[in-house]
Design an enzyme around this catalytic site. Structure first.
Site, PDB file in Angstrom:
ATOM      1  N   ALA A 281      56.134  25.336  47.726  1.00 34.08           N
ATOM      2  CA  ALA A 281      57.535  24.949  47.690  1.00 34.08           C
ATOM      3  C   ALA A 281      58.078  25.162  46.287  1.00 34.08           C
ATOM      4  O   ALA A 281      57.540  24.637  45.333  1.00 34.08           O
ATOM      5  CB  ALA A 281      57.662  23.483  48.085  1.00 34.08           C
ATOM      6  N   CYS A 282      59.153  25.929  46.152  1.00 34.36           N
ATOM      7  CA  CYS A 282      59.664  26.300  44.831  1.00 34.36           C
ATOM      8  C   CYS A 282      61.184  26.341  44.863  1.00 34.36           C
ATOM      9  O   CYS A 282      61.799  26.218  45.914  1.00 34.36           O
ATOM     10  CB  CYS A 282      59.122  27.666  44.411  1.00 34.36           C
ATOM     11  SG  CYS A 282      57.330  27.825  44.512  1.00 34.36           S
ATOM     12  N   THR A 283      61.794  26.531  43.698  1.00 33.55           N
ATOM     13  CA  THR A 283      63.239  26.754  43.592  1.00 33.55           C
ATOM     14  C   THR A 283      63.480  27.830  42.543  1.00 33.55           C
ATOM     15  O   THR A 283      62.896  27.786  41.464  1.00 33.55           O
ATOM     16  CB  THR A 283      63.987  25.468  43.190  1.00 33.55           C
ATOM     17  OG1 THR A 283      63.602  24.400  44.050  1.00 33.55           O
ATOM     18  CG2 THR A 283      65.489  25.674  43.286  1.00 33.55           C
TER      19      THR A 283
ATOM     20  N   GLU B 259      58.928  32.735  45.779  1.00 36.31           N
ATOM     21  CA  GLU B 259      59.663  31.672  46.449  1.00 36.31           C
ATOM     22  C   GLU B 259      59.310  31.715  47.925  1.00 36.31           C
ATOM     23  O   GLU B 259      59.593  32.701  48.615  1.00 36.31           O
ATOM     24  CB  GLU B 259      61.172  31.899  46.260  1.00 36.31           C
ATOM     25  CG  GLU B 259      62.053  30.845  46.863  1.00 36.31           C
ATOM     26  CD  GLU B 259      62.097  29.589  46.028  1.00 36.31           C
ATOM     27  OE1 GLU B 259      62.327  28.512  46.605  1.00 36.31           O
ATOM     28  OE2 GLU B 259      61.901  29.677  44.798  1.00 36.31           O
TER      29      GLU B 259
ATOM     30  N   ARG C 160      69.626  21.699  47.823  1.00 37.84           N
ATOM     31  CA  ARG C 160      69.281  22.213  46.494  1.00 37.84           C
ATOM     32  C   ARG C 160      70.259  23.293  46.055  1.00 37.84           C
ATOM     33  O   ARG C 160      70.722  23.318  44.907  1.00 37.84           O
ATOM     34  CB  ARG C 160      67.843  22.747  46.492  1.00 37.84           C
ATOM     35  CG  ARG C 160      66.796  21.654  46.520  1.00 37.84           C
ATOM     36  CD  ARG C 160      65.406  22.239  46.414  1.00 37.84           C
ATOM     37  NE  ARG C 160      64.864  22.604  47.713  1.00 37.84           N
ATOM     38  CZ  ARG C 160      63.824  23.426  47.890  1.00 37.84           C
ATOM     39  NH1 ARG C 160      63.255  24.000  46.842  1.00 37.84           N
ATOM     40  NH2 ARG C 160      63.371  23.678  49.094  1.00 37.84           N
TER      41      ARG C 160
END
Length: 530
Positions: free
Chosen positions: A2-4, A95, A268
């Protein structure tokens, strides 16, 4: 994982740089200690085997040197994640994205199939390797590309040949361009050039919302894709447009439309764009142009003002400050404060912000800003990637907890501060501001040293071509320019100075928050012992 991600085009950034940045977040319930390293050509494998999927790939014989942020524990593979190579090409991988059943039915993931039985016995079936994934991407691609566009081409070819077992988004940048690639099913992919005047926000959701198939299958000026993508879309009825319109919407065709997106992903993107475009839209209330659960938040947009490194750090550290959704805030209630997945979370592994500066000589054109651990409580500091080794404070991350390396020291600080957020927030903010200022001063001072070095070697060789040229150069000329040993020593010394100052300030913060949180322990008693 899980990333941004946030990507900033050169005309949207404060200094004309291309900037690509991503939080690497570990899976729920896990920590993933990270290291910052340089991989030299003789350390790069010539034959690669994935730990997770067992796929094997022969690699070219002349890799470039590059930086990476791999796992400290290699039991699940390298996971290089983010780096810059000698051609001043940066890569962020990856991502994790979402998809839908129609895509997976048309082009299933290439997953590892374990062997059945024992070799030589009746009914034995040999193992079938899976495809490539986040574990592998940086190692397979970054050492072999000399432009961002070449990065897309190489990764696309590898995906078509070996397939993948997951949906991922990957960013490539050089001094002129940023490209964003998204995988589509097991073997297909699309890629789009980030507009120079725009920024892109990417939570864990397939993001591209406009795509010119004619360009991607033709001149490839702004778009690229798998060679058969048009046929793939038509054959499997993936285009969901009511009318035959251009451009095509990949988010509708290839992405997810689940309820969980409205808890995990769309908020987000909403918060990042709310911060970077506060004036041109209404973001809050019933009449908001985009709610946190909106499915039509744009993939790319022009900011209200130029975006700084500090802006990138702020949005990638967000816990919805100033809204009812902040878990540390006083707005809203206990339900709203835990309604959405924050950007800055406890299981952050590392943040890399890679800045390619057009106004600097090739030798110190790139800067890789690094943060470890939970972003609301850490700091982002710059290091030059064109060096032969990285500071031990960031490189020698252990698998055991210790305050002697940057990763675990940040992790300890975050655990202490989370429990006493209001009492420690000022100390953390002062630390972030001070170390950030130190970082900018270090970069400016090192730029001056490189300038003096360039001036000092003019009589010995054509320095304007070797390390002083800030005009466009061919990729091979860039590589030759950055291989200046004296300049690399200057950059390495600057990195070591930055690491030493960082350790001093991080130690001070740990001392401060440990004292504060210790005084707040519930078994405290406010009468001195005799």
């Amino acid at each position: 994982m899980a990333c941004t991600t946030i990507l900033v085009g050169k005309d949207a950034s404060y200094d004309g740089s291309t900037i690509i940045a991503r939080n690497e977040d570990s899976a729920n319930g896990e920590f993933c200690p990270k290291r910052f390293i340089v991989v030299k050509p003789d350390e790069q494998p010539r034959h690669y085997k994935s730990v997770l999927s067992h796929v094997e790939v022969d690699l070219p014989g002349e890799p470039l040197q590059y930086t990476a942020v791999p796992n400290a524990d290699l039991k699940e593979g390298i996971w290089g994640e983010a780096g810059v190579n000698e051609a001043n090409v940066a890569m962020s991988a990856t991502e994790t994205l979402t998809t839908n059943e129609r895509v997976l039915g048309a082009d299933p993931f290439v997953e590892l199939t374990p062997a059945k039985g024992k070799e030589g016995e009746d009914g034995y079936e040999p193992e079938v390797p899976g495809g490539i994934g986040e574990e592998d991407f940086l190692t397979l691609v970054l050492p072999y590309v000399k432009t961002a566009r070449e990065g897309v081409t190489r990764l696309g070819a590898l995906l078509e040949q070996y397939g993948t077992y997951e949906m991922n988004g990957v960013a490539f940048s050089d001094v002129d361009e940023i490209w964003w690639l998204e995988t589509v099913g097991g073997h297909h992919w699309i890629a789009k050039r980030v507009p120079d005047e725009a920024y892109v926000t990417m939570p864990n959701q397939l993001g591209i919302d406009e795509f010119d198939l004619d360009d991607a299958l033709g001149n490839q000026e702004e778009h690229m894709c798998s060679a058969d993508l048009g046929e793939f879309i038509e054959r499997n009825h993936l285009d969901l447009a009511v009318e035959n319109v251009t451009p095509f919407n990949p988010r509708d065709a290839f992405g997810s439309h689940s309820d969980s997106d409205h808890v995990y992903n769309t908020p987000r993107a909403w918060y990042m764009q709310r911060f970077l475009n506060p004036y041109d839209e209404q973001w809050d209330g019933q009449d908001a142009d985009h709610q946190p659960t909106a499915d039509d938040i744009p993939w790319a947009r022009q900011p209200d003002r130029k975006i700084t490194i500090e802006d990138v750090k702020y949005v990638l550290s967000s816990h919805y400050q100033g809204t009812p959704y902040d878990p540390y805030g006083k707005l809203g209630d206990q339900h709203s404060r835990h309604m959405f997945r924050p950007i800055g979370i406890n299981r952050q592994s590392q943040l890399s912000v890679m800045q390619i500066r057009p106004y600097r000589p090739q030798v110190n054109r790139a800067v890789q800003w690094i943060a470890y651990g939970s972003n609301p409580f850490n700091t982002l500091v710059p290091f030059f990637p064109n060096v032969d080794s990285t500071p031990k404070y960031l490189e020698d991350t252990t698998t055991r907890v210790t305050s002697e390396n940057f990763y675990w020291e940040n992790r300890i600080i975050a655990a202490l501060c989370d429990a006493s957020f209001a009492d420690t927030a000022n100390a953390v903010e002062r630390y972030q501001e001070k170390t950030g200022g130190m970082g900018h001063r270090m970069v400016a001072a090192t730029d001056e040293q490189i300038d003096r070095l360039v001036e000092g070697v003019v009589d010995e060789f054509d320095a304007e071509d070797e390390i002083g040229d800030v005009q466009p150069m061919e990729p091979d000329e860039i590589i030759e320019a950055v291989r200046n040993n004296e300049a690399r020593e200057v950059l390495a010394a600057a990195n070591e100075t930055m690491a030493a100052q960082l350790k001093t300030e991080t130690d001070k913060l740990l001392d401060s928050v440990l004292y504060t949180t210790s005084m707040n322990m519930k078994n405290g008693f406010h009468m001195s012992d005799f």
